[in-house]
Scaffold this motif. Structure first.
Motif, PDB file in Angstrom:
ATOM      1  N   GLU A 196       0.812  -1.218   0.000  1.00  0.00           N
ATOM      2  CA  GLU A 196       0.000   0.000   0.000  1.00  0.00           C
ATOM      3  C   GLU A 196       0.846   1.269   0.000  1.00  0.00           C
ATOM      4  OE1 GLU A 196      -2.288   0.523   3.559  1.00  0.00           O
ATOM      5  OE2 GLU A 196      -3.075   2.463   2.939  1.00  0.00           O
ATOM      6  N   GLN A 197       1.955   1.250   0.727  1.00  0.00           N
ATOM      7  CA  GLN A 197       2.811   2.437   0.875  1.00  0.00           C
ATOM      8  C   GLN A 197       2.086   3.579   1.584  1.00  0.00           C
ATOM      9  OE1 GLN A 197       3.869   2.541  -3.550  1.00  0.00           O
ATOM     10  NE2 GLN A 197       5.911   2.681  -2.639  1.00  0.00           N
ATOM     11  N   GLY A 198       1.155   3.214   2.451  1.00  0.00           N
ATOM     12  CA  GLY A 198       0.415   4.215   3.200  1.00  0.00           C
ATOM     13  C   GLY A 198      -0.217   3.562   4.411  1.00  0.00           C
ATOM     14  N   PRO A 199      -0.848   4.354   5.256  1.00  0.00           N
ATOM     15  CA  PRO A 199      -1.301   3.857   6.561  1.00  0.00           C
ATOM     16  C   PRO A 199      -2.764   3.421   6.618  1.00  0.00           C
ATOM     17  CG  PRO A 199      -1.423   6.235   6.528  1.00  0.00           C
ATOM     18  CD  PRO A 199      -0.953   5.814   5.159  1.00  0.00           C
ATOM     19  N   ILE A 200      -3.506   3.556   5.535  1.00  0.00           N
ATOM     20  CA  ILE A 200      -4.960   3.430   5.644  1.00  0.00           C
ATOM     21  C   ILE A 200      -5.389   2.020   6.058  1.00  0.00           C
ATOM     22  CG2 ILE A 200      -7.140   3.572   4.373  1.00  0.00           C
ATOM     23  CD1 ILE A 200      -5.827   5.800   2.690  1.00  0.00           C
ATOM     24  N   THR A 203      -4.417   1.251   9.618  1.00  0.00           N
ATOM     25  CA  THR A 203      -5.182   2.069  10.556  1.00  0.00           C
ATOM     26  C   THR A 203      -6.606   1.544  10.712  1.00  0.00           C
ATOM     27  OG1 THR A 203      -3.870   3.990   9.925  1.00  0.00           O
ATOM     28  CG2 THR A 203      -5.964   4.421  11.043  1.00  0.00           C
ATOM     29  N   ARG A 267      -5.508  15.790  -0.984  1.00  0.00           N
ATOM     30  CA  ARG A 267      -4.293  15.853  -0.172  1.00  0.00           C
ATOM     31  C   ARG A 267      -3.370  16.940  -0.709  1.00  0.00           C
ATOM     32  NH1 ARG A 267      -4.240   9.328  -0.194  1.00  0.00           N
ATOM     33  NH2 ARG A 267      -6.067   9.197   1.132  1.00  0.00           N
ATOM     34  N   GLY A 361      -2.655   6.475  -3.627  1.00  0.00           N
ATOM     35  CA  GLY A 361      -2.093   7.817  -3.630  1.00  0.00           C
ATOM     36  C   GLY A 361      -0.813   7.895  -4.439  1.00  0.00           C
ATOM     37  N   ALA A 362      -0.198   6.761  -4.690  1.00  0.00           N
ATOM     38  CA  ALA A 362       1.039   6.710  -5.466  1.00  0.00           C
ATOM     39  C   ALA A 362       0.735   6.214  -6.867  1.00  0.00           C
ATOM     40  CB  ALA A 362       2.043   5.784  -4.782  1.00  0.00           C
ATOM     41  N   ASP A 385       2.870   2.331   9.675  1.00  0.00           N
ATOM     42  CA  ASP A 385       2.105   3.251   8.848  1.00  0.00           C
ATOM     43  C   ASP A 385       2.357   3.061   7.357  1.00  0.00           C
ATOM     44  OD1 ASP A 385       0.763   4.500  10.936  1.00  0.00           O
ATOM     45  OD2 ASP A 385       2.423   5.871  11.281  1.00  0.00           O
TER      46      ASP A 385
ATOM     47  N   LYS B 227       6.287  12.862  11.752  1.00  0.00           N
ATOM     48  CA  LYS B 227       6.502  11.564  11.128  1.00  0.00           C
ATOM     49  C   LYS B 227       6.545  11.744   9.609  1.00  0.00           C
ATOM     50  CE  LYS B 227       4.647   8.014  13.097  1.00  0.00           C
ATOM     51  NZ  LYS B 227       3.669   7.037  13.586  1.00  0.00           N
ATOM     52  N   HIS B 230       4.325   9.378   3.111  1.00  0.00           N
ATOM     53  CA  HIS B 230       4.138   9.530   1.675  1.00  0.00           C
ATOM     54  C   HIS B 230       3.029  10.557   1.420  1.00  0.00           C
ATOM     55  CE1 HIS B 230       3.259   8.540  -2.483  1.00  0.00           C
ATOM     56  NE2 HIS B 230       4.262   7.672  -2.506  1.00  0.00           N
ATOM     57  N   ALA B 231       3.342  11.550   0.593  1.00  0.00           N
ATOM     58  CA  ALA B 231       2.390  12.636   0.343  1.00  0.00           C
ATOM     59  C   ALA B 231       1.141  12.160  -0.400  1.00  0.00           C
ATOM     60  CB  ALA B 231       3.066  13.747  -0.456  1.00  0.00           C
ATOM     61  N   GLY B 232       1.259  11.040  -1.111  1.00  0.00           N
ATOM     62  CA  GLY B 232       0.112  10.567  -1.876  1.00  0.00           C
ATOM     63  C   GLY B 232      -0.766   9.607  -1.113  1.00  0.00           C
ATOM     64  N   THR B 233      -0.160   8.838  -0.234  1.00  0.00           N
ATOM     65  CA  THR B 233      -0.903   7.744   0.378  1.00  0.00           C
ATOM     66  C   THR B 233      -1.361   8.039   1.805  1.00  0.00           C
ATOM     67  OG1 THR B 233       1.144   6.749   1.174  1.00  0.00           O
ATOM     68  CG2 THR B 233       0.359   6.053  -0.981  1.00  0.00           C
ATOM     69  N   THR B 234      -0.901   9.145   2.365  1.00  0.00           N
ATOM     70  CA  THR B 234      -1.219   9.407   3.767  1.00  0.00           C
ATOM     71  C   THR B 234      -2.326  10.449   3.880  1.00  0.00           C
ATOM     72  OG1 THR B 234       1.145   9.064   4.186  1.00  0.00           O
ATOM     73  CG2 THR B 234      -0.198   9.863   6.029  1.00  0.00           C
ATOM     74  N   PRO B 235      -3.510  10.047   4.346  1.00  0.00           N
ATOM     75  CA  PRO B 235      -4.609  11.006   4.486  1.00  0.00           C
ATOM     76  C   PRO B 235      -4.203  12.158   5.406  1.00  0.00           C
ATOM     77  CG  PRO B 235      -5.388   8.751   4.775  1.00  0.00           C
ATOM     78  CD  PRO B 235      -3.895   8.692   4.744  1.00  0.00           C
ATOM     79  N   MET B 236      -4.814  13.306   5.186  1.00  0.00           N
ATOM     80  CA  MET B 236      -4.461  14.496   5.968  1.00  0.00           C
ATOM     81  C   MET B 236      -4.598  14.230   7.465  1.00  0.00           C
ATOM     82  SD  MET B 236      -3.645  16.423   3.418  1.00  0.00           S
ATOM     83  CE  MET B 236      -3.296  17.980   4.238  1.00  0.00           C
ATOM     84  N   LEU B 238      -4.123  11.633   9.182  1.00  0.00           N
ATOM     85  CA  LEU B 238      -3.185  10.687   9.786  1.00  0.00           C
ATOM     86  C   LEU B 238      -1.749  11.213   9.768  1.00  0.00           C
ATOM     87  CD1 LEU B 238      -4.515   7.282   8.379  1.00  0.00           C
ATOM     88  CD2 LEU B 238      -4.897   8.269  10.638  1.00  0.00           C
ATOM     89  N   ARG B 239      -1.601  12.499   9.490  1.00  0.00           N
ATOM     90  CA  ARG B 239      -0.255  13.057   9.361  1.00  0.00           C
ATOM     91  C   ARG B 239       0.254  13.693  10.648  1.00  0.00           C
ATOM     92  NH1 ARG B 239       0.092  15.710   3.301  1.00  0.00           N
ATOM     93  NH2 ARG B 239      -0.741  13.864   2.249  1.00  0.00           N
TER      94      ARG B 239
END
Lengths: 417, 417
Positions: A196-200, A203, A267, A361-362, A385, B227, B230-236, B238-239
């Protein structure tokens, strides 16, 4: 009905490939992966995986941009094939999973079918694409964009890294300038498994993600020209503080992204922020900073960009700090195939897995295939994350096996006539 | 009644000294000055000016911290002397005027009195102080603080540059480790002429400034630990965006400084802003940034600091970004002598000059003398918004002569018994 993939074999392949280009991070002490596209390390990784393709009995070909494919023949050669793939190049400070999970997962599907003695109606084709990361030659999805027709091969050949070394020269040097035509015949479907390269997912406690599309991406580099001034002697009212203006843009970006005006998935990020001269007692006269915008909806993205430009113009007029910008990257949003997604989610449900319909997102190679055939992706959650492009990148063996099991079953379902 | 100083001779001396340590700026092509304290270039500058002191008939002495004084004897050796001075060291990218105007201006006063055959009741003493800039050994006002008793000489001796070379070793090496006691007997008054290094006088169209004091200065280095993501995969939501938090601090600093709550002269600057990893598509996980606060009133400064700390704590709690800070510099405000100022402004008025009572935003050797005797300064405006610590630093020959004429007349007035 469906064979079970060998999670241990998959994990072993991931770990074996990760040894190629392995390095130890000087800060964390963690072992990461550096297989920048078309370097010696990338060549060694390519040779290893190509050898595995051959050992699995695939008909292997390398195309003119270095994309490497392996075909497992089906019973009905008159029908379009089912494809799965990803990439094995990495950023300079990468991990073991990004891209590799999709390539080695597709290989594991083939190995599993071989072991089970199963044949399919359609051909199955797996592959890895050249320079997905864009970290060396500045253009991501290089190989898949060429394969799917978005990027002319002569443009791709001419791209150079910071030393002036070209893509074509490096392909030749590492022995991956193949003879096969670079443009692919559209397959019946394309499926890609990726971290995924993200936290969703982590989480929300999901086992897997069913990726419904890729966000539009828009990058800008902003140059703010104010006036350097002594922090002690320059009254607040006589300043043109480029750092303060950049900070106000950053705050506004956050306000915009969380306003809901551009949808719930907007974002915005200011990742670079480089003041000049960057000294404690000097008001910054110049700042180079960046804006990274993401939105699943192209129209909402366009509205956000227009509003941002309006804000920048008003801010420049108010503060006397000149603001110029140039777009450094842009991709439109991609919607994946609901047909392919319905197969993916049905297989997840059959296993009682929890999943989330998720936007990527990527960028991924799959977005190039979405332009020529029904396409979707499976996301595997990562720890920490979902950190990626980092030696800490890690998905558990169980999560990887889960994602590849779904990839296997999806390919089998799609290969039915 | 008062002799007229020789503006051309003054200008020629300034230009001659500027040749020592001259360099050509690679970007602008302008010629600047690099006479970092206790380097070979500083030694050469010291020798040149000491030679001029001697040629003007002064009794020259070098003290144990390298401060170099020249005394012109008056008729009444039982009375305390009148002092004038400044510094001739520079920042690495300095100009011709900062400090030098005060030293060579005081020398011009002596030369003028010599030419006119005028004697004074009191001794006149001029001098240049070691390492006012603090650009090499990290402690500004090094020589004058030692002379006036704020800084113990053993502490000063032990300071080292980034290569570990000490003040004492360098003083010895360049031949300016003198035998004279470093602590000065308090003079009857101290006057310093200096370039403004700011835009106020030019903006308000004033000929000169009568400096009423020096602002309190407080510097902090802030470390923000959020922390990277990733700017694309991380929702606002969760930042933990350290760059955004730094930007909010910057905006708050500006709000505070312009609120009027801490007086009209409060200044606040975020000069450094260094995000990690500083890449377009990564939410900054860490930022090192700086805060530079100035206020003419120590109590208002203390209130501003307390309010800032409160804001930082609340912001950390709100955002989950850890914020720590350490103070990297602090000087209290200094009020100059209204007695000396009344002489200065009377002389300005006698010439029909327009002047401004002005606070110094930068530190000066005069602030050390203010602790031991009646002290004030004369500011000469600079072009280009008074830019300083830069090759563009420039005050016109006329402005320099104007300031030194007032210095001359002020010293003569003060030397009367």
């Amino acid at each position: 009905m469906f064979p079970k993939i060998d999670g241990e074999r998959l994990w072993a392949s991931i770990q074996d490939l990760a040894k190629v280009g392995a390095y130890t991070d000087s800060v964390s002490g963690l072992v990461g992966v550096n297989r920048l596209a078309l370097t010696d390390a990338d060549r060694d990784g390519r040779r290893l995986v190509r050898g595995w393709f051959e050992a699995a009995g695939l008909e292997v070909r390398v195309d003119r941009i270095g994309n490497t494919y392996g075909v497992r023949r089906g019973r009905r050669r008159d029908l379009a094939r089912i494809m799965a793939g990803s990439h094995i190049d990495s950023v300079p400070t990468g991990g073991a999973f990004d891209g590799c999970l999709g390539v080695l997962g597709a290989l594991e599907v083939v190995r599993t079918l071989n072991d089970a003695g199963l044949s399919t109606d359609r051909d199955l084709e797996i592959g890895f694409f050249t320079d997905e990361e864009g970290a060396r030659f500045g253009t991501d999805m290089l190989g898949s964009a060429t394969a799917c027709g978005r990027l002319p091969i002569e443009t791709a050949y001419g791209l150079a890294d910071k030393d002036g070394t070209t893509v074509k020269g490096e392909l030749e040097r590492i022995g991956f300038l193949g003879p096969a035509p670079e443009r692919v015949t559209p397959p019946a479907a394309y499926v890609e498994c990726h971290v995924e390269q993200g936290p969703i997912l982590a989480t929300r406690g999901r086992d897997l993600g069913a990726v419904v599309g890729v966000q539009a991406i828009s990058w800008y580099e902003l140059t703010l020209e104010g006036k350097s001034a002594h922090a002690g002697t320059t009254p607040m009212g006589l300043r043109k503080d480029a750092g303060l203006v950049a900070s106000r843009i950053n705050v506004e970006l956050h306000r915009m992204a969380t306003s809901g005006v551009y949808g719930a998935e907007m974002r915005a990020t200011m990742g670079r922020f480089d003041p000049v001269p960057d000294r404690v007692n000097i008001v910054p006269g110049r700042v180079i900073c960046t804006v990274d915008l993401r939105n699943p909806d192209d129209a909402a993205m366009a509205r956000a960009e227009a509003d941002l430009f309006g804000f920048l113009k008003a801010l420049a007029a108010e503060t006397g700090v000149a603001i110029t910008w140039r777009q450094t990257a842009q991709t439109h949003s991609v919607k994946f195939s609901e047909v392919v997604l319905s197969v993916i989610t049905a297989r997840m449900e059959a296993h009682g897995l929890s999943y989330e319909r998720i936007l990527s997102g990527a960028g991924h190679d799959a977005q190039e295939f979405a332009a020529i055939c029904p396409t979707a992706m499976i996301f595997v959650p990562g720890l920490y994350d979902g950190i990626s492009h980092n030696p800490r990148e890690y998905s558990t063996p169980e999560a990887c096996a889960r994602g590849v099991q779904i990839l296997c079953e999806t390919m089998l379902e799609l290969s039915k006539t």
